[in-house]
Design an enzyme around this catalytic site. Structure first.
Site, PDB file in Angstrom:
ATOM      1  N   CYS A 167       0.841  -1.191   0.000  1.00  0.00           N
ATOM      2  CA  CYS A 167       0.000   0.000   0.000  1.00  0.00           C
ATOM      3  C   CYS A 167       0.881   1.247   0.000  1.00  0.00           C
ATOM      4  O   CYS A 167       1.785   1.363   0.833  1.00  0.00           O
ATOM      5  CB  CYS A 167      -0.918  -0.002   1.220  1.00  0.00           C
ATOM      6  SG  CYS A 167      -1.871   1.525   1.410  1.00  0.00           S
TER       7      CYS A 167
ATOM      8  N   ASP B 173       0.232  -6.231   0.192  1.00  0.00           N
ATOM      9  CA  ASP B 173      -0.946  -6.733  -0.514  1.00  0.00           C
ATOM     10  C   ASP B 173      -0.526  -8.000  -1.248  1.00  0.00           C
ATOM     11  O   ASP B 173       0.397  -7.974  -2.066  1.00  0.00           O
ATOM     12  CB  ASP B 173      -1.467  -5.699  -1.523  1.00  0.00           C
ATOM     13  CG  ASP B 173      -1.948  -4.424  -0.855  1.00  0.00           C
ATOM     14  OD1 ASP B 173      -2.638  -4.529   0.174  1.00  0.00           O
ATOM     15  OD2 ASP B 173      -1.649  -3.333  -1.365  1.00  0.00           O
TER      16      ASP B 173
END
EC number: 1.7.1.13
Length: 274
Positions: free
Chosen positions: A181, A188
């Site tokens: 992120c 992620d």
């Protein structure tokens, strides 16, 4: 609006009642300009969002729930920052709606307004949960390859294709996609499927390239568009489609799809990690 101004990484205040203003749009243009994308997009596609924590009250105050799926067109000018999406969906919890259709209409109106384009919305009620699919992305797994690598920032020079040989058609998959992120730095995790027609892409180089996103910061949609463009430019396929399914965070998973040729929408089936 800049991601730094979004709710990400800030103390969370949960709304007591439905509040459409919680949605925080982020223009796609900034990230696309960094990739050299001008007004004419070299792809089309959809971002598929699945929301597993949607609940509201019926007219008599009894809680209702559904799994929601949002189909956001890639040509929309904005994406919605994921934490703001979570907070927006959470604001439904203590608000009364007359019907499932009323909830769907409100979701479609609000998310379409935030994205700047018409967004399709599907709601699956509990009595249909058994129909929801789970399956892995179809294709030849690149993860079977035993290789060395030490590149953890995106490097398109890792990509190559046999331009002097006859074109092939392949579908390749990997579960080793990881990005981070850009606001919080949280990892992620995702799986990616690459279908193409053209010069055969070197499998080891492609896997190293996918792994090279491991320390990269970027939103899901931006990462998939970068993968698409790097493969398109380095390997020059005649046809290309890239589909990623990211694991869930905050009750949401995001699954971007990009292609440069007409084909049906990919199945929205959860992978085991989702």
């Amino acid at each position: 609006m800049n991601p730094e101004h979004s709710p990400l990484g800030k103390a969370t205040v949960y709304a007591a009642q439905y509040d459409a203003s919680l949605l925080f749009p982020i223009p796609r243009a900034g990230a696309r300009e960094q990739l050299g994308i001008a007004a004419a997009l070299p792809f089309f596609g959809t971002d598929i969002w699945n929301a597993y924590e949607l609940s509201w009250l019926n007219a008599r105050g009894k809680p209702q729930l559904a799994v929601a799926t949002f189909y956001v067109p890639a040509e929309s000018p904005n994406i919605v920052e994921s934490k703001s999406f979570k907070l927006y969906l959470g604001s439904f919890a203590q608000s009364k709606f007359d019907s499932v259709d009323a909830v769907r209409d409100v979701l479609k109106r609000d998310v379409s307004a935030a994205c700047g384009a018409s967004v399709s919305v599907q709601l699956v009620s509990p009595h249909d949960f058994g129909k929801l699919q789970m399956e892995e992305l179809d294709g030849l797994s690149l993860d079977r390859l035993d290789l060395d690598t030490d590149v953890y920032e995106p490097d398109p020079s890792l990509l190559s294709a046999a331009a002097d040989e006859a074109p092939v058609e392949e579908t390749l998959v990997s579960d080793l996609l990881r990005s981070n992120c850009p606001v919080t730095g949280q990892p992620d995790w995702g799986s990616v499927q690459i279908h193409y027609v053209g010069p055969q892409i070197d499998h080891a180089g492609l896997l190293r390239y996918i792994i090279s996103f491991r320390n990269h910061t970027g939103f899901h949609e931006q990462c998939v568009e970068r993968i698409f463009l790097d493969i398109l430019q380095a390997c020059k396929p005649l046809k290309l489609a890239v589909y990623a399914r990211y694991t869930r965070r905050g009750g949401l998973d995001i699954n971007p799809f990009r292609t440069n040729y007409n084909q049906s929408m990919p199945d929205n089936a959860r992978t085991a990690r989702q």
